[in-house]
Design a protein around this motif. Structure first.
Motif, PDB file in Angstrom:
ATOM      1  N   ALA A 103       0.981  -1.283   0.090  1.00 35.47           N
ATOM      2  CA  ALA A 103      -0.046  -0.020   0.099  1.00 35.47           C
ATOM      3  C   ALA A 103       0.874   1.123   0.009  1.00 35.47           C
ATOM      4  N   SER A 104       0.238   2.376  -0.313  1.00 35.55           N
ATOM      5  CA  SER A 104       0.744   3.661  -0.240  1.00 35.55           C
ATOM      6  C   SER A 104      -0.274   4.682   0.115  1.00 35.55           C
ATOM      7  N   GLY A 105       0.264   5.710   0.762  1.00 34.26           N
ATOM      8  CA  GLY A 105      -0.745   6.738   1.243  1.00 34.26           C
ATOM      9  C   GLY A 105      -1.102   7.812  -0.240  1.00 34.26           C
ATOM     10  N   LYS A 106      -0.257   7.788  -0.979  1.00 31.05           N
ATOM     11  CA  LYS A 106      -0.458   8.587  -2.189  1.00 31.05           C
ATOM     12  C   LYS A 106      -0.032   7.832  -3.446  1.00 31.05           C
ATOM     13  N   GLY A 107      -0.352   8.186  -4.700  1.00 29.30           N
ATOM     14  CA  GLY A 107      -0.165   7.663  -5.987  1.00 29.30           C
ATOM     15  C   GLY A 107       1.404   8.204  -6.259  1.00 29.30           C
ATOM     16  N   GLY A 108       1.956   7.679  -7.369  1.00 27.67           N
ATOM     17  CA  GLY A 108       3.135   8.004  -7.778  1.00 27.67           C
ATOM     18  C   GLY A 108       4.633   7.559  -7.077  1.00 27.67           C
ATOM     19  N   VAL A 109       4.575   6.872  -5.965  1.00 22.95           N
ATOM     20  CA  VAL A 109       5.645   6.471  -5.363  1.00 22.95           C
ATOM     21  C   VAL A 109       6.230   5.220  -5.585  1.00 22.95           C
ATOM     22  N   GLY A 110       5.726   4.484  -6.761  1.00 21.18           N
ATOM     23  CA  GLY A 110       6.222   3.266  -7.013  1.00 21.18           C
ATOM     24  C   GLY A 110       5.732   1.801  -6.475  1.00 21.18           C
ATOM     25  N   GLY A 233      -0.280  -9.449   6.479  1.00 23.25           N
ATOM     26  CA  GLY A 233       0.650  -8.404   6.817  1.00 23.25           C
ATOM     27  C   GLY A 233       0.521  -7.114   5.614  1.00 23.25           C
ATOM     28  N   ALA A 234       0.997  -5.993   6.056  1.00 22.28           N
ATOM     29  CA  ALA A 234       1.035  -5.020   4.843  1.00 22.28           C
ATOM     30  C   ALA A 234       2.734  -4.362   4.831  1.00 22.28           C
ATOM     31  N   VAL A 235       2.981  -4.003   3.452  1.00 23.44           N
ATOM     32  CA  VAL A 235       4.014  -3.078   3.426  1.00 23.44           C
ATOM     33  C   VAL A 235       3.479  -1.907   2.964  1.00 23.44           C
ATOM     34  N   VAL A 236       4.221  -0.700   3.314  1.00 23.12           N
ATOM     35  CA  VAL A 236       3.780   0.355   3.037  1.00 23.12           C
ATOM     36  C   VAL A 236       4.905   1.053   2.250  1.00 23.12           C
ATOM     37  N   VAL A 237       4.693   1.592   1.055  1.00 29.40           N
ATOM     38  CA  VAL A 237       5.818   2.043   0.265  1.00 29.40           C
ATOM     39  C   VAL A 237       5.513   3.649   0.161  1.00 29.40           C
ATOM     40  N   THR A 238       6.574   4.384   0.182  1.00 28.79           N
ATOM     41  CA  THR A 238       6.633   5.758   0.143  1.00 28.79           C
ATOM     42  C   THR A 238       8.088   6.385  -0.562  1.00 28.79           C
ATOM     43  N   THR A 239       8.229   7.616  -0.776  1.00 26.04           N
ATOM     44  CA  THR A 239       9.354   8.337  -1.190  1.00 26.04           C
ATOM     45  C   THR A 239       9.862   9.416   0.282  1.00 26.04           C
ATOM     46  N   PRO A 240      11.202   9.682  -0.035  1.00 24.38           N
ATOM     47  CA  PRO A 240      11.480  10.755   0.927  1.00 24.38           C
ATOM     48  C   PRO A 240      10.770  11.820   1.098  1.00 24.38           C
ATOM     49  N   ASP A 242       8.450  14.956   2.025  1.00 26.99           N
ATOM     50  CA  ASP A 242       7.535  15.155   3.063  1.00 26.99           C
ATOM     51  C   ASP A 242       6.239  14.920   3.004  1.00 26.99           C
ATOM     52  N   ILE A 243       5.656  15.235   1.698  1.00 25.38           N
ATOM     53  CA  ILE A 243       4.112  14.999   1.650  1.00 25.38           C
ATOM     54  C   ILE A 243       4.010  13.583   1.364  1.00 25.38           C
ATOM     55  N   ALA A 244       4.744  12.805   0.729  1.00 23.54           N
ATOM     56  CA  ALA A 244       4.500  11.376   0.547  1.00 23.54           C
ATOM     57  C   ALA A 244       4.694  10.670   2.105  1.00 23.54           C
ATOM     58  N   LEU A 245       5.599  11.122   2.944  1.00 24.68           N
ATOM     59  CA  LEU A 245       5.562  10.516   4.221  1.00 24.68           C
ATOM     60  C   LEU A 245       4.397  10.877   4.957  1.00 24.68           C
ATOM     61  N   LEU A 246       3.905  11.999   4.912  1.00 23.82           N
ATOM     62  CA  LEU A 246       2.589  12.489   5.575  1.00 23.82           C
ATOM     63  C   LEU A 246       1.675  11.626   5.244  1.00 23.82           C
ATOM     64  N   GLU A 267      11.322   2.329   0.761  1.00 22.00           N
ATOM     65  CA  GLU A 267      11.506   3.870   0.339  1.00 22.00           C
ATOM     66  C   GLU A 267      12.031   3.631  -0.988  1.00 22.00           C
ATOM     67  N   ASN A 268      11.318   4.310  -1.913  1.00 25.66           N
ATOM     68  CA  ASN A 268      11.457   4.221  -3.440  1.00 25.66           C
ATOM     69  C   ASN A 268      12.194   5.856  -3.523  1.00 25.66           C
ATOM     70  N   MET A 269      13.123   5.614  -4.565  1.00 27.92           N
ATOM     71  CA  MET A 269      13.506   7.115  -5.201  1.00 27.92           C
ATOM     72  C   MET A 269      14.439   7.633  -3.997  1.00 27.92           C
TER      73      MET A 269
END
Length: 363
Positions: A103-110, A233-240, A242-246, A267-269
Motif C-alpha cells: 500500500a501507499s498513502g499517495k500515488g506515484g511512489v512506485g 501483513g502490509a508493506v507501506v511504500v513511500t518516497t523521502p 515530506d508530503i509522501a511521508l505524511l 523507500e523508493n527514489m
C-alpha cells in the motif's frame, strides 16, 4: 536422548539471528525429528519461509552453530514450509495461506512496481505466489507482467476466474476484464464489490503468498480489504518527500486501526546516481523512510534508488527481479521479500505454537 537435547538445540537457535530474514532463529525455525544415534546427532530444521537460493548459506551457518553440542557427527536436514500467519482462512474459491498487502498513502511512489517485484522475489526463493491488482481504477498489472493485450482469464463453472500465469506468478486484475479504453466509472461500494469478487472468486492454486497491489490512499477499497479479508501483513511504500511521508503515516495508521500488522516501509527514489559522473544525491530528501519507521516501531525493509532501469523494465513487461535477477536492485527486492517472509513466519509460529517432534534412539 531426552527432552534436554531438544531444549539445547532450541537454546542455540534462541541466541542467534537468522542471517537471511534477520529474525531470531527460534522464531522462524521449527525443530523436527531430533534423534541420537551413537556419536551422531540428527535433526530436521524447518524454516517458515522459502529458502531455496539460500539453502547452502543456512546449512553452513546452522551446522557451525550446532557443532558444540557434543557429537562427533551432525546430520542436519533443512526444509521449509510456509504456514498461515492468520488463524482465519480466506473465504473464497482458491487456497491462499498469506495475504500480503502493498500500500501507499499517495500515488506515484512506485507501489505497483514494488508489489510486482516483491511477488517475483518471493517466487524466486521457491514459494508459490499470486498477485492481485486491486487498483480497480488504474490497473497496470498486465503490462508489468507482459500479459498480451486482450488476454482474458478462463471462467470455470460460470462462476470462477482461473488466474493468468506469467513470469511464474498467478495473477488477476480488473485490467484483464476490460479494455484500456474502458474507464471504471464506479462509486466506492461498486469498486469494493469488484475487489471482493476478484479475490474470492479466483481459483488461486495453493498459494503461499498472495500479494495485493492496493490502490493509493485510505478509502473504501482499502478498508474493505483490511476489514473483510484476513490480511496477514502490509508493506507501506513511500518516497523521502515530506508530503509522501505524511500520506504514508496515514496508511500505517489505517492498518493499525483495523489490526493488520505493518511489516515495514519501503523507500523508493531514495537517491539518484548520475549516469555520467556517478555523483549520488538525495534529491527528494534524506532519511524520511527511517524516520517514519522509527516513529511507528517498524523496520525499513529496503531503500531503492531513482533508477531509469526500474521503470523501463516494468514497462517492458519484465520487471527488475525477472530481467536482472543478479543485479544490485534485484538484490534489494529480494531483501524486502525475505524480511517480509521472515516476519510472517514469526507470526505463523506464534499462532501455531511450538511443539517438539522428537525421536529417541539409543543404538
Amino acid at each position: 536422548m531426552s527432552q534436554a537435547m531438544y531444549d539445547k538445540i532450541r537454546q542455540v537457535l534462541a541466541t542467534n539471528a537468522d542471517p537471511v530474514s534477520l529474525q531470531n532463529l527460534v522464531d522462524v525455525v521449527e525443530i523436527r525429528n531430533v534423534a541420537e544415534n551413537g556419536d551422531t546427532l540428527s535433526a530436521e530444521l524447518c524454516f517458515g519461509y522459502a529458502i531455496e537460493p539460500v539453502r547452502e548459506q543456512l546449512q553452513a551457518t546452522l551446522s557451525q552453530l550446532l557443532t558444540g553440542l557434543g557429537f562427533a557427527k551432525l546430520k542436519l536436514t533443512l526444509t521449509w514450509q510456509v504456514k498461515p500467519a492468520q488463524d482465519k482462512p480466506l473465504e473464497g474459491a482458491g487456497k491462499v495461506k498469506n495475504i500480503l498487502a502493498v500500500a501507499s498513502g499517495k500515488g506515484g511512489v512506485g507501489k505497483s512496481t514494488t508489489a510486482v517485484n516483491l511477488a517475483l522475489a518471493l517466487a524466486a526463493d521457491g514459494a508459490r505466489v499470486g498477485i492481485l491488482d486491486a487498483d480497480i481504477y488504474g490497473p497496470s498489472l498486465g503490462m508489468m507482467l507482459g500479459v498480451p493485450k486482450g488476454t482474458r482469464p478462463e471462467v470455470h463453472q460460470q462462476n470462477f476466474f482461473v488466474p493468468i500465469e506469467s513470469l511464474g506468478l498467478q495473477s488477476i486484475s480488473m485490467g484483464f476484464l476490460t479494455t484500456e479504453e474502458t474507464p471504471m466509472v464506479w462509486r466506492g461500494p461498486m469498486a469494493s464489490g469488484a475487489l471482493q469478487q476478484l479475490l474470492k472468486q479466483t481459483l488461486w492454486n495453493d498459494l503461499d503468498y498472495l500479494v495485493v497491489d492496493m490502490p493509493p490512499g485510505t478509502g473504501d477499497i482499502q478498508l474493505t480489504l483490511s476489514q473483510q479479508v484476513p490480511v496477514s501483513g502490509a508493506v507501506v511504500v513511500t518516497t523521502p518527500q515530506d508530503i509522501a511521508l505524511l500520506d504514508a503515516k496515514k496508511g500505517i495508521e489505517m492498518f493499525r486501526k483495523v489490526h493488520v500488522a505493518v511489516l515495514g516501509v519501503v523507500e523508493n527514489m531514495a537517491t539518484h546516481i548520475c549516469s555520467q559522473c556517478g555523483h549520488e544525491e538525495h534529491i527528494f530528501g534524506e532519511g524520511g523512510g527511517a524516520a517514519i519507521a522509527k516513529e511507528y516501531g517498524v523496520s525499513v525493509l529496503g531503500s531503492l534508488p531513482l533508477d531509469l532501469s526500474i521503470r523501463e523494465q516494468a514497462d517492458s513487461g519484465k520487471p527488475t527481479v525477472a530481467s536482472d535477477p543478479n543485479g544490485p536492485i534485484a538484490a534489494v527486492y529480494r531483501q524486502i521479500a525475505r524480511l517480509s517472509a521472515g516476519q510472517l513466519a514469526k507470526m505463523a509460529g506464534r499462532s501455531a505454537g511450538a511443539s517438539p517432534k522428537i525421536s529417541i534412539h539409543n543404538d
